[in-house]
Design a protein around this motif. Structure first.
Motif, PDB file in Angstrom:
ATOM      1  N   THR A 284      -5.596  -2.097   7.229  1.00  0.00           N
ATOM      2  CA  THR A 284      -5.859  -0.890   6.456  1.00  0.00           C
ATOM      3  C   THR A 284      -5.335   0.283   7.283  1.00  0.00           C
ATOM      4  N   GLU A 285      -5.403   1.471   6.698  1.00  0.00           N
ATOM      5  CA  GLU A 285      -4.907   2.628   7.423  1.00  0.00           C
ATOM      6  C   GLU A 285      -6.038   3.609   7.676  1.00  0.00           C
TER       7      GLU A 285
ATOM      8  N   ASN B 278      -2.787   7.949   9.127  1.00  0.00           N
ATOM      9  CA  ASN B 278      -2.278   6.667   8.626  1.00  0.00           C
ATOM     10  C   ASN B 278      -1.863   5.693   9.732  1.00  0.00           C
TER      11      ASN B 278
ATOM     12  N   SER C 173       0.828  -1.198   0.000  1.00  0.00           N
ATOM     13  CA  SER C 173       0.000   0.000   0.000  1.00  0.00           C
ATOM     14  C   SER C 173       0.868   1.257   0.000  1.00  0.00           C
TER      15      SER C 173
ATOM     16  N   LYS D  55      -2.201   2.136  11.494  1.00  0.00           N
ATOM     17  CA  LYS D  55      -2.512   0.817  10.956  1.00  0.00           C
ATOM     18  C   LYS D  55      -3.513   0.118  11.870  1.00  0.00           C
TER      19      LYS D  55
ATOM     20  N   SER E 245      -5.093   8.471   4.716  1.00  0.00           N
ATOM     21  CA  SER E 245      -6.115   7.430   4.818  1.00  0.00           C
ATOM     22  C   SER E 245      -7.444   8.012   5.296  1.00  0.00           C
TER      23      SER E 245
END
Ligand SMILES: [Zn+2]
Length: 261
Positions: free
Chosen positions: A40-41, A100, A14, A102, A24
């Protein structure tokens, strides 16, 4: 492999397809927490509710957990290595814009991790975060084994209130309970059990009362008293998964399952 590390490949991918300035999606912590997908972020504005102690993972890596919240809910933010030591300069009460982060999902509990792509900025914004008791507790699962049986004793108890019968005379065919003042023909057998448990992360836990009896799989105290040796053998060779609730430095065991050895 550490669950938090298992997505590093995906994270790397990503990074490759995201330009440097891209940020994000932003999430409120509570209501939409369940839609955050692992690895995902996310970006969030939140208030630091508590800063946990510096801890060492099984792998030897240092980490620290901050509990963050906005007006919709709260979750744990995990810092690793140097960030864990410096706390990223954060203290309780700071409002942060974290870009961003995680997402980690472990035993269905979501948390966020500061990765090398994450930027955390202190902001002046006022962030309302009045937490309900439900939100201040965090649920997790611990795998553990029994380290020691601190106490496993038996006593005569009142069949009405289950309290210990203090002045029980075995020669009498009836007795009176000092706790609830009721008379009984035959006292019941009660048990006091306290277990010292040790988790896979070397965390020590104490289980007592019903929880301890549940761990020992005791349903009938009288049966156990006659088979203590067998019970001891079983519990020391069994591993357990405990569902726990952590709140205000207290760990409450809410469920016990045995694991196959
Ligand atoms: Zn009683």
């Amino acid at each position: 492999m550490c669950p938090e590390m298992s997505g590093s490949r995906q994270l790397f991918n990503s990074v490759c397809c995201m330009s440097k300035d891209e940020v994000s999606p932003t999430y409120p912590l509570g209501e939409k927490k369940h839609v955050m997908q692992a690895n995902t972020e996310v970006t969030m504005t939140a208030k630091v509710m508590s800063v946990g102690d510096l801890k060492t993972a099984k792998t030897g890596t240092k980490y620290r957990i901050l509990h963050i919240a906005d007006e919709t809910g709260s979750l744990d933010l995990k810092l690793w290595n140097n960030d864990a030591e410096t706390k990223c300069g954060l203290s309780e009460g700071h409002t942060i814009l974290a870009q961003n982060l995680k997402v980690s999902v472990y035993h269905n509990i979501r948390s966020v991790i500061k990765s090398f792509k994450t930027t955390i900025t202190k902001v002046d914004e006022v962030c309302n975060a009045t937490l309900s008791p439900e939100q201040t507790s965090s649920r997790s699962a611990i795998e553990c084994s029994i380290k020691a049986v601190k106490e496993f004793s038996f006593y005569n108890s009142c069949p009405t209130c289950n309290k210990k019968v203090i002045s029980h005379d075995d020669n009498k065919c009836f007795g009176k309970c000092d706790s609830c003042n009721s008379y009984y023909n035959k006292s019941m057998l009660g048990s006091t059990c306290r277990l010292a448990l040790q988790s896979e992360h070397d965390e020590s836990l104490l289980a007592f009362g019903q929880q301890a009896l549940q761990i020992c799989a005791v349903t009938n105290v009288t049966e156990v008293k006659d088979n203590m040796e067998e019970v001891m053998q079983t519990i020391f060779s069994t591993r357990y998964r405990l569902a726990v609730n952590r709140r205000n430095n207290q760990t409450i065991i809410s469920d016990v399952t045995t694991l196959d050895v």
